[in-house]
Structures are given as C-alpha cells and as structure tokens.
Scaffold this motif. Structure first.
Motif, short mmCIF file in Angstrom:
data_model
loop_
_atom_site.label_atom_id
_atom_site.label_comp_id
_atom_site.label_asym_id
_atom_site.label_seq_id
_atom_site.Cartn_x
_atom_site.Cartn_y
_atom_site.Cartn_z
N GLN A 169 53.77 80.51 28.05
CA GLN A 169 53.00 79.89 26.98
C GLN A 169 52.81 78.42 27.32
OE1 GLN A 169 54.62 80.37 23.03
NE2 GLN A 169 52.63 79.99 22.10
N ALA A 170 51.54 78.04 27.44
CA ALA A 170 51.18 76.64 27.68
C ALA A 170 50.91 75.98 26.33
CB ALA A 170 49.95 76.57 28.57
N PRO A 171 51.03 74.65 26.25
CA PRO A 171 50.79 73.96 24.99
C PRO A 171 49.40 74.26 24.43
CG PRO A 171 51.81 72.47 26.55
CD PRO A 171 51.48 73.73 27.31
N GLY A 172 49.35 74.63 23.16
CA GLY A 172 48.09 74.91 22.51
C GLY A 172 47.50 76.27 22.82
N LYS A 173 48.23 77.08 23.58
CA LYS A 173 47.72 78.41 23.94
C LYS A 173 48.66 79.49 23.44
CE LYS A 173 45.05 77.10 28.01
NZ LYS A 173 44.74 77.44 29.42
N GLU A 174 48.14 80.70 23.35
CA GLU A 174 48.96 81.83 22.94
C GLU A 174 49.86 82.29 24.09
OE1 GLU A 174 46.04 83.88 19.59
OE2 GLU A 174 46.60 85.00 21.39
N ARG A 175 50.96 82.91 23.71
CA ARG A 175 51.85 83.49 24.73
C ARG A 175 51.14 84.64 25.41
NH1 ARG A 175 58.11 84.14 23.23
NH2 ARG A 175 57.58 82.01 22.61
N GLU A 176 51.24 84.70 26.73
CA GLU A 176 50.56 85.75 27.47
C GLU A 176 51.51 86.45 28.44
OE1 GLU A 176 47.48 84.30 30.03
OE2 GLU A 176 48.77 82.84 31.02
N GLY A 177 51.24 87.72 28.66
CA GLY A 177 52.04 88.48 29.60
C GLY A 177 51.69 88.14 31.04
N VAL A 178 52.71 88.00 31.88
CA VAL A 178 52.52 87.67 33.28
C VAL A 178 52.83 88.88 34.16
CG1 VAL A 178 53.37 86.23 35.17
CG2 VAL A 178 53.06 85.24 32.89
N ALA A 179 53.99 89.49 33.93
CA ALA A 179 54.41 90.64 34.72
C ALA A 179 55.41 91.44 33.92
CB ALA A 179 55.05 90.19 36.04
N SER A 180 55.47 92.73 34.18
CA SER A 180 56.43 93.58 33.48
C SER A 180 56.94 94.66 34.42
CB SER A 180 55.82 94.19 32.22
OG SER A 180 54.73 95.02 32.56
#
Length: 122
Positions: free
Chosen positions: A38-49
């Motif tokens: 999660q970057a400032p001002g952005k939504e949390r996003e999936g990277v890898a699972s």
C-alpha cells in the motif's frame, strides 16, 4: 493465535533487489498466504500469493520481477524483489487465510502483519 511479523524492508536504488520476510507463528499447517502493498493515498493491492499446495500467483505489475516462496521448516514466507522500480515503493504486508486457495484480493485474507517499508529511489 496467528501472528505475522514482516522484516527486511529497506531503501534501495532502482534496478536493485531486496528480499522481505514474514515470520509466521500460531499455524498448525501451511496456509494460503500473500504479499500485499500500500502506497500513500492508494488502496492496498495484492502483489503475490501462494496456495496451501504452493501454487503461486502474481500481479501483472510484478510478474517476472518478484518471487514468492516459503520455508516451512522455518515458518517463514519470503518475497524476493528484483529489478525494483520507484513505483514499487510502498508498505509491504504479509497475510494469511484459513482456506487452501490463494487470492490477490486483500478482502480474502483473515490475518495480517503490521508491514515493512520498501522505498525505491530513481
């Protein structure tokens, strides 16, 4: 009680590499897990699972550059990040879910760590 503790975040130059780790406790079997950012001002996003059977999935933005893996003997989840870009700058979180399948959607996960900061400078 499930606990996840991330480590290894750092400041690196673009093109560099970094490996972040997630120490896992409170599990009695391998769980489906993921890395999110999660970057400032952005939504949390999936990277890898990674699923319970070790199938792996990646966001298009990191495919070919990031690798998720786990060491069951050490109860540790890893994210190897190569060819880092400034847009990879974010707080990185690991997460676990009770089910066997792995997803890239944060809403699918039940347990979360507190994160480790990765900063990539150009």
């Amino acid at each position: 009680q499930v606990q996840l503790v991330e480590s290894g975040g750092d400041s690196v130059q673009a093109g560099g590499s970094l490996r972040v780790s997630c120490a896992v406790s409170g599990f009695t079997y391998p769980m489906a897990m993921g890395w999110f950012r999660q970057a400032p001002g952005k939504e949390r996003e999936g990277v890898a699972s990674i699923s319970r059977s070790d199938a792996t999935y990646y966001a298009d933005s990191v495919k070919g550059r990031f690798t998720i893996s786990r060491d069951a003997t050490k109860n540790t989840l890893y994210l190897q990040m190569d060819n880092l870009k400034p847009e990879d700058t974010a707080m990185y979180y690991c997460a676990a879910r009770r089910g066997a399948a792995a997803y890239l959607q944060p809403s699918q996960y039940d347990f979360w760590g507190k994160g480790t900061q990765v900063t990539v400078s150009s």
